[in-house]
Structure formats: structure tokens, C-alpha cells
Scaffold this motif. Sequence first.
Motif: not given
Length: 260
Positions: A147-149, A192-194, A204-205
Motif C-alpha cells: 500500500g505504501r508503494a 482507484d481509491t488513492l 491497505v484496507a
Amino acid sequence: MVAVSGPRDVLVGPFDAFLDDAAVFPPGDLPLDEAVAAHLARHGHHVAALVGPLVLPASALPRAAELARGATLRVAVVADAPFDVPAGLDVAAVETRDPASVTVPAGACLVVETDADRVLDVPAGALVKLRTGGPDAHAFPTPERLGRALSSLVRAERPFKLTAGLHRAVRSTDPDDGLVHHGFANVLLAVDTLLSGSGDDAAVAVLRREDERVGPDLAALGEDRVRQARRLFTSFGTCSVDDPAADLAHLGLLPGRMTA
């Protein structure tokens, strides 16, 4: 957005050229002659638009050109050695961990493999390549690390591809190796969320989800939003294009079956 030249500049269907055919690599390990024949046989098949180049080590190129028997074979080259491009091969991409050591043919895309915490160290203009699986649990990045990447890549508008471990659309435990594998639909939904402005925790979720609603939730985005996510998440390498193609069809994620 960083302009990355290569085979995916224009997307017609939202999942065009999403599946890089890595049949000759583990865990598939298909013999080269079978891999070339199967790849060429998909031309004109209903899954043809979903399939990107055949991923081959540079050492296999001369024999692959012979096996193509005059047909044009589109390949992505894993540069394990210096190479020349034989007649009959169309090089879509050159993949390496050391970009200074390779020469990229005109019209091909440079793909640089790196670690999840160093994605922004990849030279501008190159496609970032991340591994999302492998032979043991240590090869799979945690949802937090992945997720961080993804967050770093989305913020920097850096296109990327993934490889290894993405056998199915939705995150699940693989019955063959007993390991929890990331889902490619989860990754697209997280991108898409980001892109929609949500933070790392929300992405991450999404990566952690193992429920059957992941596919319908992705389909509900509609083709335009999936194309936007695909401009960043360009493709992933898979040793069997049949399983992910079947998942796309089963989840209603093929053109004409997605909602607005």
C-alpha cells in the motif's frame, strides 16, 4: 504524468494488454516451444486483447524467433544477458534491475525492477516493476508495504507493473502453496481509491479484502475509471493467462459487462 513509451499508450478495453504472458517462468516453467505456440495460438482468440507480450529471458530470443516460424512475436525481454533482436521479434519492453547495463530498442519500454520501498528511485521515464509474490511467504509484501508503494507511485504519477503471485483477481489463500496471495482486482481498486483522494489506510484496507464484493465493486467503477487506474497499473506478469482471464469474465469485468 510521466510518459512511458511502449505498448499500452492507448487502451480500448479497460483490461487490454493487462496480462503479460510469463509462461516460461516459475511456477509455470512451460517449455519454450510450448509457450511460443500457446502465445501465438491466442491471436484471434476471445482473450487476445487481454494478453500483452510474451515475457522471455534474453537468452531465449534466438530460439523463440525460430519457433515463431515467420509470425511476428511480441516480447518483453528480461535482460539476463546482452542481446540482439532477431528478425521476427517485436520488443515491447526490456526489463532489468540495472538500467545502465541495457540498451533499449527503439519503440520499446524500459522496465526497472526495484524494491517496494525504493519505487521512486527508478529513473524518470521508466516503468516501475514490483514483485508481489514468490516461492515463500517472505517474497509477498504485506498489504501495508504494498500500500505504501502504491501510494508513492500514485502521488508521483508513476506507471508500474507487478509480477509474481497475482494468480487470482481477489486476495485469497492459494490451495497449492498455502500462502495468501494478493489479488489483481484488489490492487486496481486500491489504485482507484488513492486516485480518488483517500489515504494509505484506505488503500491497505482494500488490499486486505478477501470478500466476493471486490470484483463487483471494481466493475461498478465503470470502464473510464478503470482505464484511469490502468494508466498507472499497466500490467502484471502471470505464468498462466487463463486463470486471470477466467476471473475477469466471472466477475463481470470485461468490456460491455461493467456498469457506469
